[in-house]
Write an enzyme that holds these catalytic residues in place. Structure first.
Site, PDB file in Angstrom:
ATOM      1  N   ASP A 145     -32.431 -51.428 -47.383  1.00  0.00           N
ATOM      2  CA  ASP A 145     -32.724 -52.638 -46.605  1.00  0.00           C
ATOM      3  C   ASP A 145     -31.846 -52.632 -45.369  1.00  0.00           C
ATOM      4  O   ASP A 145     -30.685 -52.202 -45.427  1.00  0.00           O
ATOM      5  CB  ASP A 145     -32.464 -53.900 -47.437  1.00  0.00           C
ATOM      6  CG  ASP A 145     -33.480 -54.104 -48.541  1.00  0.00           C
ATOM      7  OD1 ASP A 145     -34.625 -53.648 -48.375  1.00  0.00           O
ATOM      8  OD2 ASP A 145     -33.131 -54.713 -49.569  1.00  0.00           O
ATOM      9  N   ASP A 159     -41.045 -54.821 -47.364  1.00  0.00           N
ATOM     10  CA  ASP A 159     -41.046 -56.232 -47.759  1.00  0.00           C
ATOM     11  C   ASP A 159     -41.947 -57.058 -46.840  1.00  0.00           C
ATOM     12  O   ASP A 159     -42.659 -57.962 -47.294  1.00  0.00           O
ATOM     13  CB  ASP A 159     -39.620 -56.797 -47.713  1.00  0.00           C
ATOM     14  CG  ASP A 159     -38.699 -56.115 -48.714  1.00  0.00           C
ATOM     15  OD1 ASP A 159     -39.207 -55.632 -49.744  1.00  0.00           O
ATOM     16  OD2 ASP A 159     -37.486 -56.058 -48.458  1.00  0.00           O
TER      17      ASP A 159
END
Length: 207
Positions: A145, A159
């Protein structure tokens, strides 16, 4: 045998319940689904490789002031750092979800549905790839991330794909649009002529 009145010879039902134009529409929508999924998986993976290469050991990078920053982190859980203790279970669920989306895509004709399912598949598999190939090992890998907003968990391109894909699917459901592009209920009780294998003219011809 003469085609039904008003029905082009090359657009008749081929025995599968779809006309030739309906089959072409399905093929085009499925190719759109596959293209969206493939492109966005590639974008997600390239973005993660670049993030690891350029952000490891580096301070946060401001992209839009403090509104959007690049901050590298590794997430063992699901999207937005949920379920960090269930990495293996999440990876297995992602495998099942992939099969479900692929199976569902076999019936897609609506292009909005195609894009939504393609984005959903890209999001699921973009993070699944990390769980399979990254440390500490298969099905236990941590997801990369790197996108950070104020007061929000760090996230990635996959995401975003999941959220946009789910949003498009919910939009179609709320609009009453089926996978084949027909509406669940027409205002005057009509059926969609493109997907309905029987028409009044064909019924009259058969009688």
């Amino acid at each position: 045998m003469q085609a039904a009145r008003g029905t082009p010879v090359d657009d008749r039902d081929d025995g599968t319940g779809r006309t030739r134009s309906g089959l072409l529409a399905h093929r085009g929508s499925w190719l759109l689904f596959a293209a969206v999924a493939a492109v966005m998986i590639a974008v997600d993976q390239v973005a993660k490789v670049l993030a690891v290469r350029h952000l490891t050991g580096e301070p946060d990078v401001e992209v839009v002031g403090e509104l959007l920053q690049l901050h590298l982190t590794y997430n063992p859980g699901a999207a937005f750092s949920l379920g960090t203790r269930f990495t293996v279970a999440i990876a297995c669920l992602a495998c099942v979800a992939t099969l479900v989306v692929l199976w569902t895509s076999r019936r897609v004709v609506s292009r909005v549905w195609a894009v939504g399912l393609g984005l959903l598949l890209a999001g699921i598999d973009g993070n699944l790839i990390d769980r399979l190939v990254r440390e500490p090992g298969p099905f236990r890998g941590h997801v990369v991330d790197f996108l950070m907003l104020p007061n929000w968990p760090v996230f990635n391109v996959a995401d975003i794909c999941i959220n946009v894909g789910v949003g498009l699917i919910l939009l179609q459901v709320l609009r009453g649009v089926n996978l084949d592009g027909t509406r669940a209920q027409h205002s005057h009780g009509e059926t969609d002529p493109e997907t309905d294998p029987g028409t009044p003219a064909e019924a009259e011809e058969e009688s």
